[in-house]
Scaffold this motif. Structure first.
Motif, PDB file in Angstrom:
ATOM      1  N   ALA A 145       0.852  -1.180   0.000  1.00 41.45           N
ATOM      2  CA  ALA A 145       0.000   0.000   0.000  1.00 41.45           C
ATOM      3  C   ALA A 145       0.893   1.238   0.000  1.00 41.45           C
ATOM      4  O   ALA A 145       1.696   1.435   0.890  1.00 41.45           O
ATOM      5  N   GLN A 146       0.727   2.065  -1.032  1.00 39.33           N
ATOM      6  CA  GLN A 146       1.576   3.245  -1.178  1.00 39.33           C
ATOM      7  C   GLN A 146       1.377   4.247  -0.041  1.00 39.33           C
ATOM      8  O   GLN A 146       2.241   5.040   0.233  1.00 39.33           O
ATOM      9  N   ASP A 147       0.197   4.241   0.586  1.00 40.34           N
ATOM     10  CA  ASP A 147      -0.054   5.246   1.608  1.00 40.34           C
ATOM     11  C   ASP A 147       0.218   4.740   3.016  1.00 40.34           C
ATOM     12  O   ASP A 147      -0.277   5.290   3.984  1.00 40.34           O
ATOM     13  N   ASN A 148       1.005   3.659   3.119  1.00 43.53           N
ATOM     14  CA  ASN A 148       1.468   3.191   4.421  1.00 43.53           C
ATOM     15  C   ASN A 148       2.842   3.786   4.705  1.00 43.53           C
ATOM     16  O   ASN A 148       3.722   3.757   3.840  1.00 43.53           O
ATOM     17  N   TRP A 149       3.007   4.308   5.890  1.00 44.80           N
ATOM     18  CA  TRP A 149       4.274   4.927   6.298  1.00 44.80           C
ATOM     19  C   TRP A 149       4.756   4.292   7.591  1.00 44.80           C
ATOM     20  O   TRP A 149       3.988   4.150   8.539  1.00 44.80           O
ATOM     21  N   LEU A 150       6.032   3.928   7.612  1.00 44.01           N
ATOM     22  CA  LEU A 150       6.663   3.446   8.837  1.00 44.01           C
ATOM     23  C   LEU A 150       7.361   4.630   9.492  1.00 44.01           C
ATOM     24  O   LEU A 150       8.243   5.246   8.887  1.00 44.01           O
ATOM     25  N   VAL A 151       6.937   4.977  10.704  1.00 43.95           N
ATOM     26  CA  VAL A 151       7.520   6.106  11.438  1.00 43.95           C
ATOM     27  C   VAL A 151       8.234   5.530  12.655  1.00 43.95           C
ATOM     28  O   VAL A 151       7.604   4.946  13.532  1.00 43.95           O
ATOM     29  N   VAL A 152       9.556   5.670  12.678  1.00 48.96           N
ATOM     30  CA  VAL A 152      10.391   5.049  13.701  1.00 48.96           C
ATOM     31  C   VAL A 152      10.925   6.112  14.661  1.00 48.96           C
ATOM     32  O   VAL A 152      11.504   7.112  14.225  1.00 48.96           O
ATOM     33  N   GLY A 153      10.719   5.906  15.942  1.00 51.11           N
ATOM     34  CA  GLY A 153      11.297   6.786  16.957  1.00 51.11           C
ATOM     35  C   GLY A 153      12.518   6.110  17.558  1.00 51.11           C
ATOM     36  O   GLY A 153      12.412   5.020  18.122  1.00 51.11           O
ATOM     37  N   LEU A 154      13.682   6.732  17.392  1.00 49.68           N
ATOM     38  CA  LEU A 154      14.909   6.121  17.906  1.00 49.68           C
ATOM     39  C   LEU A 154      15.103   6.437  19.387  1.00 49.68           C
ATOM     40  O   LEU A 154      14.697   7.482  19.887  1.00 49.68           O
ATOM     41  N   GLY A 155      15.765   5.509  20.066  1.00 47.87           N
ATOM     42  CA  GLY A 155      16.064   5.662  21.479  1.00 47.87           C
ATOM     43  C   GLY A 155      16.648   4.376  22.020  1.00 47.87           C
ATOM     44  O   GLY A 155      16.890   3.427  21.272  1.00 47.87           O
ATOM     45  N   ASN A 156      16.879   4.351  23.308  1.00 51.27           N
ATOM     46  CA  ASN A 156      17.365   3.157  23.992  1.00 51.27           C
ATOM     47  C   ASN A 156      16.249   2.596  24.866  1.00 51.27           C
ATOM     48  O   ASN A 156      15.460   3.357  25.425  1.00 51.27           O
ATOM     49  N   PRO A 157      16.188   1.260  25.006  1.00 51.08           N
ATOM     50  CA  PRO A 157      15.151   0.674  25.859  1.00 51.08           C
ATOM     51  C   PRO A 157      15.495   0.833  27.337  1.00 51.08           C
ATOM     52  O   PRO A 157      16.665   0.979  27.700  1.00 51.08           O
ATOM     53  N   GLY A 158      14.477   0.811  28.177  1.00 43.78           N
ATOM     54  CA  GLY A 158      14.699   0.854  29.622  1.00 43.78           C
ATOM     55  C   GLY A 158      14.322   2.188  30.224  1.00 43.78           C
ATOM     56  O   GLY A 158      14.516   3.246  29.615  1.00 43.78           O
ATOM     57  N   ALA A 159      13.792   2.119  31.442  1.00 51.62           N
ATOM     58  CA  ALA A 159      13.301   3.321  32.134  1.00 51.62           C
ATOM     59  C   ALA A 159      14.398   4.355  32.351  1.00 51.62           C
ATOM     60  O   ALA A 159      14.137   5.560  32.340  1.00 51.62           O
ATOM     61  N   GLN A 160      15.652   3.904  32.510  1.00 57.58           N
ATOM     62  CA  GLN A 160      16.738   4.857  32.797  1.00 57.58           C
ATOM     63  C   GLN A 160      17.048   5.772  31.614  1.00 57.58           C
ATOM     64  O   GLN A 160      17.688   6.796  31.769  1.00 57.58           O
ATOM     65  N   TYR A 161      16.565   5.405  30.410  1.00 54.07           N
ATOM     66  CA  TYR A 161      16.843   6.212  29.212  1.00 54.07           C
ATOM     67  C   TYR A 161      15.642   7.024  28.745  1.00 54.07           C
ATOM     68  O   TYR A 161      15.778   7.889  27.884  1.00 54.07           O
ATOM     69  N   GLU A 162      14.456   6.750  29.293  1.00 50.36           N
ATOM     70  CA  GLU A 162      13.224   7.320  28.745  1.00 50.36           C
ATOM     71  C   GLU A 162      13.241   8.831  28.599  1.00 50.36           C
ATOM     72  O   GLU A 162      12.722   9.363  27.626  1.00 50.36           O
ATOM     73  N   ALA A 163      13.806   9.545  29.556  1.00 50.63           N
ATOM     74  CA  ALA A 163      13.746  11.012  29.547  1.00 50.63           C
ATOM     75  C   ALA A 163      15.027  11.660  29.030  1.00 50.63           C
ATOM     76  O   ALA A 163      15.211  12.871  29.161  1.00 50.63           O
ATOM     77  N   THR A 164      15.918  10.877  28.411  1.00 51.86           N
ATOM     78  CA  THR A 164      17.200  11.427  27.948  1.00 51.86           C
ATOM     79  C   THR A 164      17.096  12.041  26.556  1.00 51.86           C
ATOM     80  O   THR A 164      16.164  11.745  25.803  1.00 51.86           O
ATOM     81  N   ARG A 165      18.088  12.864  26.225  1.00 52.58           N
ATOM     82  CA  ARG A 165      18.117  13.500  24.906  1.00 52.58           C
ATOM     83  C   ARG A 165      18.147  12.465  23.780  1.00 52.58           C
ATOM     84  O   ARG A 165      17.583  12.680  22.718  1.00 52.58           O
ATOM     85  N   HIS A 166      18.819  11.347  24.014  1.00 50.87           N
ATOM     86  CA  HIS A 166      18.950  10.316  22.981  1.00 50.87           C
ATOM     87  C   HIS A 166      17.591   9.695  22.639  1.00 50.87           C
ATOM     88  O   HIS A 166      17.431   9.124  21.569  1.00 50.87           O
ATOM     89  N   ASN A 167      16.630   9.802  23.547  1.00 47.39           N
ATOM     90  CA  ASN A 167      15.312   9.192  23.338  1.00 47.39           C
ATOM     91  C   ASN A 167      14.254  10.180  22.865  1.00 47.39           C
ATOM     92  O   ASN A 167      13.069   9.863  22.857  1.00 47.39           O
TER      93      ASN A 167
END
Length: 196
Positions: free
Chosen positions: A2-24
């Protein structure tokens, strides 16, 4: 496919210790987008958490994904999702932190180099092309002689939090506009803000 399907990926690291970091910050922006389309994240066999929904009735379908891998090995999950959903690389949008852009700034591009960003490097390698779209979310350079690797793994400062909320909304807006109107229209909107 389907041409109108878009995969939108949010990069980051897994785990609660990374959730609020700039990398996430890419995953934080993806949460905003998921709320907008009324979608919740669930486990997927591609080693990612996935949420699906439409931008609007009859509009583009968004497949939102947060790889369960660490940032530097994001390529495997992204490649699996592309294969599973039958999406071409030019319909992949990656939201990620960008040191070389001032905090509170969004820049958009398609293709090009990875600028030392190991997550982008791994995705380009796994997809066999760098020609995916990027929402580059500015986190700024570290102060003084602080190591950039340490800087991106730190939470945003309390003085940045109000602006961060707006920045995440802007990043979600940018991803929506890329899927709906294309790169040029989105660049004109977001890059034009530099003149203020």
């Amino acid at each position: 496919m389907a041409q109108d399907n878009w995969l939108v990926v949010g990069l980051g690291n897994p785990g609660a210790q990374y959730e609020a970091t700039r990398h996430n910050v890419g995953q934080m922006a993806l949460d905003v987008l998921a709320d907008r389309i009324g979608a919740g994240f669930g486990s997927h066999r591609s080693n990612a958490r996935v949420a699906e929904g439409w931008l609007r009735p009859g509009g583009p379908k968004l497949i939102l994904a947060k790889p369960n891998s660490y940032m530097n090995t994001s390529g495997g999950p992204v490649s699996s999702l592309v294969s599973y959903f039958g999406i071409e690389p030019d319909h992949v949008i990656v939201l990620h932190d960008e040191l070389d852009i001032p905090f509170d700034t969004i820049k958009l591009k398609q293709g090009g180099g990875h600028g030392g960003h190991n997550g982008l490097r791994d995705i380009a390698k796994a997809l066999g092309t760098p020609e995916f779209l990027r929402v580059r979310i500015g986190v700024g350079r570290p102060p003084g002689r602080q190591d950039p690797a340490d800087y991106v793994l730190k939470p945003f400062a309390s003085t940045e939090r109000d602006a961060l909320a707006v920045l995440l909304e802007d990043a979600a807006d940018a991803a929506e506009q890329l899927a709906d109107e294309g790169l040029l229209a989105a660049q004109q909107r977001f890059h034009g803000r530099d003149a203020k």
